[in-house]
Design a protein around this motif. Structure first.
Motif, PDB file in Angstrom:
ATOM      1  N   VAL A 169      -5.033   0.924   6.009  1.00  0.00           N
ATOM      2  CA  VAL A 169      -4.347   1.704   7.036  1.00  0.00           C
ATOM      3  C   VAL A 169      -2.955   2.076   6.540  1.00  0.00           C
ATOM      4  O   VAL A 169      -2.509   3.225   6.674  1.00  0.00           O
ATOM      5  N   MET A 170      -2.276   1.119   5.925  1.00  0.00           N
ATOM      6  CA  MET A 170      -0.926   1.405   5.426  1.00  0.00           C
ATOM      7  C   MET A 170      -0.976   2.410   4.275  1.00  0.00           C
ATOM      8  O   MET A 170      -0.100   3.257   4.143  1.00  0.00           O
ATOM      9  N   LEU A 171      -2.005   2.308   3.451  1.00  0.00           N
ATOM     10  CA  LEU A 171      -2.134   3.244   2.334  1.00  0.00           C
ATOM     11  C   LEU A 171      -2.276   4.673   2.851  1.00  0.00           C
ATOM     12  O   LEU A 171      -1.516   5.571   2.480  1.00  0.00           O
TER      13      LEU A 171
ATOM     14  N   ALA B  82      -6.558  -3.448   6.937  1.00  0.00           N
ATOM     15  CA  ALA B  82      -5.170  -3.301   7.378  1.00  0.00           C
ATOM     16  C   ALA B  82      -4.341  -2.691   6.256  1.00  0.00           C
ATOM     17  O   ALA B  82      -3.524  -1.787   6.481  1.00  0.00           O
ATOM     18  N   SER B  83      -4.570  -3.164   5.038  1.00  0.00           N
ATOM     19  CA  SER B  83      -3.788  -2.604   3.935  1.00  0.00           C
ATOM     20  C   SER B  83      -4.179  -1.147   3.695  1.00  0.00           C
ATOM     21  O   SER B  83      -3.347  -0.320   3.351  1.00  0.00           O
TER      22      SER B  83
ATOM     23  N   PHE C 201       2.849   0.487  10.575  1.00  0.00           N
ATOM     24  CA  PHE C 201       2.413   1.853  10.331  1.00  0.00           C
ATOM     25  C   PHE C 201       3.322   2.813  11.087  1.00  0.00           C
ATOM     26  O   PHE C 201       3.852   3.780  10.536  1.00  0.00           O
TER      27      PHE C 201
ATOM     28  N   ILE D 195       2.883  15.075   6.464  1.00  0.00           N
ATOM     29  CA  ILE D 195       3.745  15.624   7.522  1.00  0.00           C
ATOM     30  C   ILE D 195       5.054  16.133   6.924  1.00  0.00           C
ATOM     31  O   ILE D 195       5.499  17.243   7.219  1.00  0.00           O
TER      32      ILE D 195
ATOM     33  N   PRO E 250       0.797  -1.237   0.000  1.00  0.00           N
ATOM     34  CA  PRO E 250       0.000   0.000   0.000  1.00  0.00           C
ATOM     35  C   PRO E 250       0.830   1.289   0.000  1.00  0.00           C
ATOM     36  O   PRO E 250       0.488   2.216  -0.738  1.00  0.00           O
TER      37      PRO E 250
ATOM     38  N   GLY F  47      -1.662   5.640   5.802  1.00  0.00           N
ATOM     39  CA  GLY F  47      -0.494   5.950   6.630  1.00  0.00           C
ATOM     40  C   GLY F  47       0.603   6.585   5.796  1.00  0.00           C
ATOM     41  O   GLY F  47       1.209   7.588   6.195  1.00  0.00           O
ATOM     42  N   ALA F  48       0.853   6.021   4.629  1.00  0.00           N
ATOM     43  CA  ALA F  48       1.892   6.580   3.768  1.00  0.00           C
ATOM     44  C   ALA F  48       1.510   7.992   3.342  1.00  0.00           C
ATOM     45  O   ALA F  48       2.351   8.890   3.297  1.00  0.00           O
ATOM     46  N   LEU F  49       0.230   8.201   3.067  1.00  0.00           N
ATOM     47  CA  LEU F  49      -0.187   9.532   2.621  1.00  0.00           C
ATOM     48  C   LEU F  49      -0.101  10.547   3.756  1.00  0.00           C
ATOM     49  O   LEU F  49       0.277  11.698   3.542  1.00  0.00           O
ATOM     50  N   PHE F  50      -0.434  10.107   4.973  1.00  0.00           N
ATOM     51  CA  PHE F  50      -0.290  11.032   6.099  1.00  0.00           C
ATOM     52  C   PHE F  50       1.185  11.364   6.341  1.00  0.00           C
ATOM     53  O   PHE F  50       1.523  12.509   6.647  1.00  0.00           O
ATOM     54  N   SER F  51       2.057  10.358   6.182  1.00  0.00           N
ATOM     55  CA  SER F  51       3.491  10.651   6.321  1.00  0.00           C
ATOM     56  C   SER F  51       3.898  11.695   5.297  1.00  0.00           C
ATOM     57  O   SER F  51       4.666  12.617   5.600  1.00  0.00           O
ATOM     58  N   THR F  52       3.380  11.552   4.091  1.00  0.00           N
ATOM     59  CA  THR F  52       3.690  12.522   3.052  1.00  0.00           C
ATOM     60  C   THR F  52       3.252  13.908   3.474  1.00  0.00           C
ATOM     61  O   THR F  52       3.999  14.881   3.348  1.00  0.00           O
TER      62      THR F  52
END
Ligand code: HEM
Ligand code: CU
Lengths: 601, 258, 105
Positions: B30-32, B27-28, C84, B41, A239, B34-39
């Motif tokens: 959440v990771m998707l 769950a997947s 995460f 930040i 993902p 999650g990566a966008l929220f990291s971006t």
């Protein structure tokens, strides 16, 4: 191999509630995991062949830069026009082929073959399930894969050709290249990722929910464990790349600046973008997937290898529990080592130390797995059939690949080796004579289950020995080239940095190093010829191979061999009950030297 | 042999298949995200001082949309609970509400998008910047309702408390325009991540609404033949719907308020 | 058909409604809090995120029944949370630890 005479009779399967289906629903839109597995396998083998051809053309170009490609040159010119004017591989075309070779091999060939094909065909059989938990999702997963593959394939023929920025697609380069190849690449990747996610959900749910009665976790064949962990890697690591792919697609199509920094200059001019983006972020998101992805490439192979070793040594795997715990640890740790691909991006010492440490720790479970497999050979009366030969070669080849990874894992040695042919040799040793050998072994081993016929042993051995020799001839010299400082991804193979061009350059590439390109080229051609016996053997044996003579020609213990051949829709006539672990070979006092998992005490 | 545990729970895990499937899928997701929220930040932390926009989005509209989505979550739960209590009519009612709310959400969202696409920043050749909503555009002039600023920085922090500015109709001859750009994703990285996050979220809303719409309409025939299975489907689609709501709970403050 | 009776379920429903009101209330608080200066920016962000996490937990625990889910689901989610966190913190950490801070002449 003598036909087995084991105790379990097969009740004839009645096709009561599965009436005869037409061609389309039986072979194209099938929801049967075995058909989908074979579809995956066939498509992936085609892509494997295609990726291999790209590599042959590239090897020609590196060895003889600027000279027309023999035989296929005119074809390239007809198909690709200016990119291959006069049959010569242009630099752009070289970059395209390089990027697509990597992409195709990883995402369209090895993973679909190892996970999609072997996983689909075998996991439900080995756990005693009638099918995958979600058969229609399974079919969708294959369809997304094909769609992604088609997009990738057609991108060669659009103006400007396919993606050129490497399989890693680092921005800003990937975004700045003005052609549309990268857009196709990203669209293709989003589809392929979707396919893998659907597959992963399905595999994990199947293993959790559909294990036959008595098939406890610690009775699962190691192959199933390997696929189970692989499923989790795909589920949770893909993902972020999907997110990154969407972001890069936005950069490409909507002209955002996620990965484009302020002040970006392209071709000497300030690029017309808002800026403020972060190119390294792509690398983090990419490697967050791509490191687990390398374990996706290797774990199913390890699973296949363990099954074949246990079967052909006629004794239980040594350290089944250690194997299981090691593979779980490996899966877990593989999520926190990714930045060892980024030591040269200007990362601080603290974070580099963290990633060096985790990288070293993760090699422990790898070594445990390899050791268990080696020790399993000890004292066995080994049957050296074709699958076993491939497996026996896998072990040292994987060893070489893994050990050469250690110097890459330390930043001080990686600074020298990064982006050189040494890295290429490192991972190809793992994937080519490693994973691909394991996959060949798997094909030879499970062929009789799918077709009821054996592949020719003689041609199998020819295929094996020729492949083994040529593989090593190809990849061994690359270690030397890399240590001599030859960088990867150069369309002229480094000619511009050779002492032939700049005689007194310090660190220039010697004629000797440059000359190795020619050896590698002919070894690669040799490897191509070595596959001919396999291709003929494969197709010929489907109808004309020696009949397997029994449903269990290798006298194996696991459940997939306890079904009719080929297994009917629904797999088992009645729900199988499992009474024992997966590798009960040569149990003292037992009448045969194997005790199937579903045989009551 | 048929696939077991499609309706009833497997004894040792206590779950039916689709329940495992949907949670794995979430769950997947959440990771998707999650990566966008990291971006988000990283882009925000990396923005130069004073150049991360504040107050660009309409808070009342965003609040209303949040309430709409929360309400759709409770109607989703009630729809499922109605089936559990064997009240098919109430189920139909509640999920009809869910669908209307989903449409409302998407409608409001498109209004917000439209507003951004109509909003222009125009750099004049004399260095001034005009900023406002497009009123009219002809071959030789552009009319916007907005104001002039001297320094681009003034456009970034629009939170209440800043100096109020008059919105007037400004007519600018095309000949004076150096650069004219609307507030699309290309405008700044803030808008880029705003459009990407909310766009992806909106796709989830639309996808979820299609599934719920199917189960509410033609799919609901299953209730007559296999009510337990149908209830499970409603539960599964509901789980997805709540997840989409949950993502919005984070998106709203992060994009609108902070 | 499921054998749960209507009154068995009614207390569930009361709970769902309670959660619903809490979520509405939480939304209003978030908006209100964003207008109150808490000293510095970080404080405001923290407050907004804490409220968001509370709201998300309510949705997760009650609407998605996580409060009484099976062990297997918890396992899956625990792994996901871990990765995460790893993705987020390691990435952010690597940007806050650039080598050029230490270069002095
Ligand atoms: C077991 C110990 C291993 C260690 C310590 C290790 C370490 C590394 C490191 C540090 C790199 C980055 C080199 C560089 O770019 O400078 C690398 C590259 C790579 N490794 Fe490994 N590795 C290991 C096993 C594997 C395995 C099992 C695979 C599976 C196929 C694999 C596949 C790759 C690939 C594909 C690349 C190159 C990626 C690219 O830059 O294109 N490695 N390895
Ligand atoms: Cu790695």
């Amino acid at each position: 191999m003598q036909a087995s005479t084991h105790a379990i009779p097969h009740p004839h399967v009645h096709e009561e509630h599965h009436e005869e289906a037409g061609f389309w629903s039986k072979y194209v839109f099938s929801t049967d995991h075995k058909v989908i597995g074979i579809q995956y396998g066939f498509t992936a083998l085609c892509f494997l062949f295609f990726g291999f051809c790209l590599m042959l053309v590239m090897r020609w170009q590196i060895a003889h830069p600027g000279q027309p490609v023999p035989l296929v040159g005119p074809l390239l010119e007809t198909l690709l026009g200016n990119m291959a004017a006069k049959g010569i591989v242009s630099n752009d075309l070289y970059n395209s082929f390089g990027a697509m070779h990597g992409t195709i091999m990883v995402f369209l060939a090895i993973v679909p073959l190892a996970f999609g094909a072997f996983g689909n065909y075998l996991v439900p059989l080995q756990i005693g399930a009638p099918d995958m938990a979600f058969p229609r999702v399974n079919m969708a997963s294959y369809q997304f894969y094909v769609l992604g593959g088609v997009i990738m394939f057609f991108s060669f023929f659009i103006p400007g050709g396919a993606a050129q920025a490497g399989w890693t697609s680092y921005p800003p380069l990937a975004v700045a290249i003005p052609t549309d190849g990268q857009t196709f690449w990203l669209a293709g990747m989003v589809l392929l990722i979707t396919s893998s996610l659907l597959g992963a959900v399905n595999f994990i749910a199947t293993v959790i929910q559909l294990r036959a009665p008595g098939m406890t976790w610690m009775r699962l064949p190691f192959f199933v464990w390997a696929q189970f962990v692989t499923g989790f890697l795909l589920l949770l690591a893909f993902p972020p790349l999907e997110a990154a792919g969407v972001l890069q697609l936005m950069d490409k199509v909507a002209h955002t600046s996620f990965f484009l920094p302020t002040g970006l200059a392209v071709g000497g001019n300030l690029a017309n973008v808002s800026g403020g983006g972060n190119p390294l972020l792509w690398q983090h998101l990419f490697w967050f997937l791509a490191h687990p992805e390398v374990y996706v490439l290797i774990l199913p192979a390890m699973g296949i290898v363990s099954e074949i070793i246990a079967n052909n040594t006629r004794k239980p795997l040594w350290g089944y529990k250690s194997l299981v715990y090691a593979v779980l640890t490996l899966g877990f740790l593989s999520f926190i080592v990714w930045a060892h691909h980024m030591y040269l991006t200007g990362m601080g010492t603290k974070i580099a130390t963290f990633f060096q440490t985790t990288t070293m720790i993760i090699s422990i479970p790898s070594v445990i797995i390899l050791s268990c497999l080696f020790i399993s050979l000890w004292g066995g009366s080994i049957r050296f059939n074709t699958p076993m030969l491939f497996v026996m070669a896998f072990l040292p080849m994987f060893g070489i690949g893994g050990l050469t990874g250690l110097p890459l894992g330390f930043s001080y040695s990686d600074i020298h080796l990064h982006d050189t042919y040494y890295v290429i040799a490192h991972f190809h040793y793992i994937v080519a004579p490693g994973t691909i050998f394991a996959l060949f072994a798997g094909i030879y081993f499970w062929f009789p289950k799918a077709t009821g016929r054996m592949m020719s042993e003689f041609w199998g051995q020819v295929h094996f020995w020729a492949s083994l020799i040529f593989m090593n001839l190809i990849f061994q010299p690359m270690f030397a080239q890399g240590m001599a400082g030859m960088l990867r991804r150069m369309a002229d193979g480094g000619a511009n940095y050779s002492t032939a061009k700049v005689p007194d350059a310090i660190g220039g590439l010697s004629p000797h190093m440059m000359g190795l390109h020619t050896y590698i080229l002919w070894a690669a051609v040799g490897l191509a010829f070595a596959q001919i016996p396999f291709i003929f053997n494969f197709f010929w044996s489907i109808h004309h191979g020696k009949p397997a003579g029994s449903d269990n020609p290798w006298n194996s213990t696991t459940l997939e061999w306890q079904t009719p051949t080929p297994p009917p829709h629904g797999n088992f006539a009645t729900v199988p009950h499992v009474y024992r672990g997966p590798y009960e070979y040569s149990v003292p006092g037992h009448a045969t030297d194997f005790t199937p998992q579903n045989q009551p005490d | 042999m048929d696939i077991p545990y499609t309706v009833e729970a497997r004894p040792d895990t206590g779950l039916y298949n689709a329940k495992v499937g949907i949670w794995l899928f979430l769950a997947s997701e959440v990771m998707l995200f999650g990566a966008l929220f990291s971006t988000y930040i990283l882009l925000r932390v990396g923005a130069p001082e004073g150049f991360w926009p504040h107050g660009w989005l309409n808070i009342p509209v965003g609040t209303v949309n949040t309430l709409v989505l929360i309400t759709s979550s409770i109607t989703t739960v009630m729809a499922w609970a109605s089936l559990k209590m064997n009240q098919f009519g109430r189920f139909k009612f509640f999920h009809a509400c869910t669908l209307c709310l989903a449409l409302t959400f998407v409608g409001i969202k498109s209004y917000e998008y439209h507003d951004k696409f109509m909003h222009y920043e125009i750099t004049l050749k004399d260095g001034r910047i005009a900023d406002g909503h497009l009123v009219k555009r002809t071959a030789d002039q552009v009319v916007i309702s907005g104001h002039y600023v001297e320094d681009r920085k003034e456009l970034f922090d629009l939170r209440a408390g800043g100096p109020p500015h008059e919105h007037t109709e400004i007519t600018i001859p095309q000949a004076q325009i150096k650069k004219m750009e609307n507030y699309g994703p290309w405008h700044t990285t803030y808008l880029a991540i705003y459009f990407t996050l909310t766009g992806l979220h909106a796709l989830h809303v639309i996808g979820g609404a299609i599934v719920i719409g199917f189960l509410w309409g033609p799919g609901s025939k299953l209730w007559k033949t296999d009510p337990d299975r149908f209830t499970n489907r409603i539960e599964i689609s509901g789980l997805f719907w709540h997840f989409v709501d949950l993502v919005w709970i984070f998106l709203f403050p992060v994009l609108y308020l902070l | 058909m499921s054998d749960q009776s209507a009154d068995h379920f009614s207390h569930h429903i009361r709970r769902y409604l309670f959660v619903f009101y809490a979520l509405l209330f939480g939304t209003l608080i978030t908006v209100a809090a964003s207008y109150i200066p808490f000293g510095n920016r970080a404080m405001n962000i923290a407050v907004a995120l804490v409220i968001a996490i509370c709201k998300a937990s309510l949705v997760g625990c009650y609407f998605m029944h996580l409060i009484s889910e099976r062990k297997m689901i918890y396992f899956i989610l625990a792994f996901t949370t871990f990765f995460f966190a790893g993705l987020m913190f390691l990435t952010l950490w690597s940007f806050s630890d650039p080598p050029w801070h230490t270069v002095t002449h």
